[in-house]
Design a protein around this motif. Sequence first.
Motif, PDB file in Angstrom:
ATOM      1  N   THR A 205      -2.421  -3.836   6.718  1.00  0.00           N
ATOM      2  CA  THR A 205      -1.951  -3.192   7.865  1.00  0.00           C
ATOM      3  C   THR A 205      -3.155  -2.091   8.047  1.00  0.00           C
ATOM      4  O   THR A 205      -3.716  -1.722   9.397  1.00  0.00           O
ATOM      5  CB  THR A 205      -0.696  -2.819   7.775  1.00  0.00           C
TER       6      THR A 205
ATOM      7  N   THR B  75       0.402 -12.348  12.911  1.00  0.00           N
ATOM      8  CA  THR B  75       1.685 -12.894  12.620  1.00  0.00           C
ATOM      9  C   THR B  75       1.456 -14.189  12.082  1.00  0.00           C
ATOM     10  O   THR B  75       2.148 -14.729  10.961  1.00  0.00           O
ATOM     11  CB  THR B  75       2.551 -12.964  13.741  1.00  0.00           C
TER      12      THR B  75
ATOM     13  N   SER C  49       4.015  -9.068   9.249  1.00  0.00           N
ATOM     14  CA  SER C  49       5.513  -9.075   9.887  1.00  0.00           C
ATOM     15  C   SER C  49       5.006  -8.424  11.354  1.00  0.00           C
ATOM     16  O   SER C  49       3.905  -7.889  11.717  1.00  0.00           O
ATOM     17  CB  SER C  49       6.110  -7.826   9.508  1.00  0.00           C
ATOM     18  N   SER C  50       5.945  -8.740  12.221  1.00  0.00           N
ATOM     19  CA  SER C  50       5.850  -8.216  13.715  1.00  0.00           C
ATOM     20  C   SER C  50       5.478  -6.583  13.800  1.00  0.00           C
ATOM     21  O   SER C  50       4.626  -6.375  14.662  1.00  0.00           O
ATOM     22  CB  SER C  50       6.954  -8.676  14.362  1.00  0.00           C
ATOM     23  N   ARG C  51       6.105  -6.000  12.937  1.00  0.00           N
ATOM     24  CA  ARG C  51       6.094  -4.506  13.073  1.00  0.00           C
ATOM     25  C   ARG C  51       4.691  -4.165  12.512  1.00  0.00           C
ATOM     26  O   ARG C  51       4.085  -3.264  13.188  1.00  0.00           O
ATOM     27  CB  ARG C  51       7.099  -3.991  12.117  1.00  0.00           C
ATOM     28  N   ASP C  52       4.076  -4.681  11.601  1.00  0.00           N
ATOM     29  CA  ASP C  52       2.703  -4.261  10.892  1.00  0.00           C
ATOM     30  C   ASP C  52       1.672  -4.756  12.309  1.00  0.00           C
ATOM     31  O   ASP C  52       0.771  -4.158  12.445  1.00  0.00           O
ATOM     32  CB  ASP C  52       2.775  -4.874   9.717  1.00  0.00           C
TER      33      ASP C  52
ATOM     34  N   SER D  24       0.746  -6.145   2.015  1.00  0.00           N
ATOM     35  CA  SER D  24       0.923  -5.967   3.520  1.00  0.00           C
ATOM     36  C   SER D  24       0.506  -4.524   3.956  1.00  0.00           C
ATOM     37  O   SER D  24       0.061  -4.288   4.942  1.00  0.00           O
ATOM     38  CB  SER D  24       2.269  -6.060   4.013  1.00  0.00           C
TER      39      SER D  24
END
Length: 380
Positions: free
Chosen positions: A119, A45, A50-53, A115
């Motif tokens: 990821t 982060t 992102s927090s989701r990735d 991203s």
Amino acid sequence: MSNSIEDDSFSKPVGRWSVFYYGVGHMLNDITSACWFTYLLLFLTDIGLSSRDAATVMLCGQIADGLATIFVGELIDRFGRFKIWHGAGAVVVAVSFSSVFGGCIPCRKLATFSSVVETISYSTFAAIFNVGWAATQVSHMSMVNCITLNSTSRVVLTSCRNAFTMVANLSLYGIALIVFDVSRAKTRADIENQYRWIAYLSIFIGCCFVGIFHLGTNEPRSKTGIHGNIHARISWTYWFLKILYYQVALVYLLTRLVLNVSQAYLAFYVINDLRMAQSAKALVPAIIYICSFIVSVLLQEIAWNGQRLKAYYTAGGILWMFCGVGILLLPRSMSLFMYAISVFIGIANALMTQLSSHMLAIAILIKEKLTTSSRHPLFR
């Protein structure tokens, strides 16, 4: 006659140097695991994911770990060769872990930092890292029962391994404290350099101890019982018919859930919520592990029975609940109290970890004794 002499020597207590050589064999796994759970989400982060990735990356690694543990365990059970599995796993861990915290390699090759590419890259190396980690862990843990037939020596070997787990964790947080204190991160490149140094130094220390392990430990024989008898190989479906399996699995699962989730998010909490100094994300985990180490040593002096084991484990769980409430209600203006809460978290962690591991050891021990009954006094 020669078999009898060999079995007698195998039943004798293991020497101190042999215990030491075995105990340091999991240092690379332990120090990289501490870095993985404590700093991976924070690192991802901080560099812009992102927090989701970031959660996706960690989830891919944990799924790979779970699957690899099953298959590696089955392969080692069939073919043996513990040191080969251990060495191969250590190489995979060292290479892949340096890539996880070494920046997005495909991004530099493709000249893009989207991203999606980041990821996928981090998820791939995270999965590879956990496959190697599982190979090293399973091979190292399963060696204990093949190194010696002496029950006391088996306990000593496991205790030495646990002691060096504490050493590995404290070494990581010592490294992190120095790096965060010396190096100030203002840009993405600075952040990557910080964590790259932490990862590289951790790998170097872990690999040194892996080398000591391989030089000092002989390849143990496998599947040999007392007086040279070969035990019949138990099918992997055996455990699914035992209530004991589900009882112990549930206890160990919930214990690891508490420890891993708290370890993964405490660094987030002290930095993002309490706004503590950067050094706090190394100091807070260090305090937890120091307290855990002290309590773990004290627990070795207690004579355990079923009731006492359950009582102490329950006390650890209740203590963690109070710590959780304290963390939830702690205002930012009183952030220094987090250090006091860390002491009690360390005590709770030691109680839950040591005693759940003890339950697991009991389950393995009584496997050979249970024939018709799937119950044990400990779990009644």
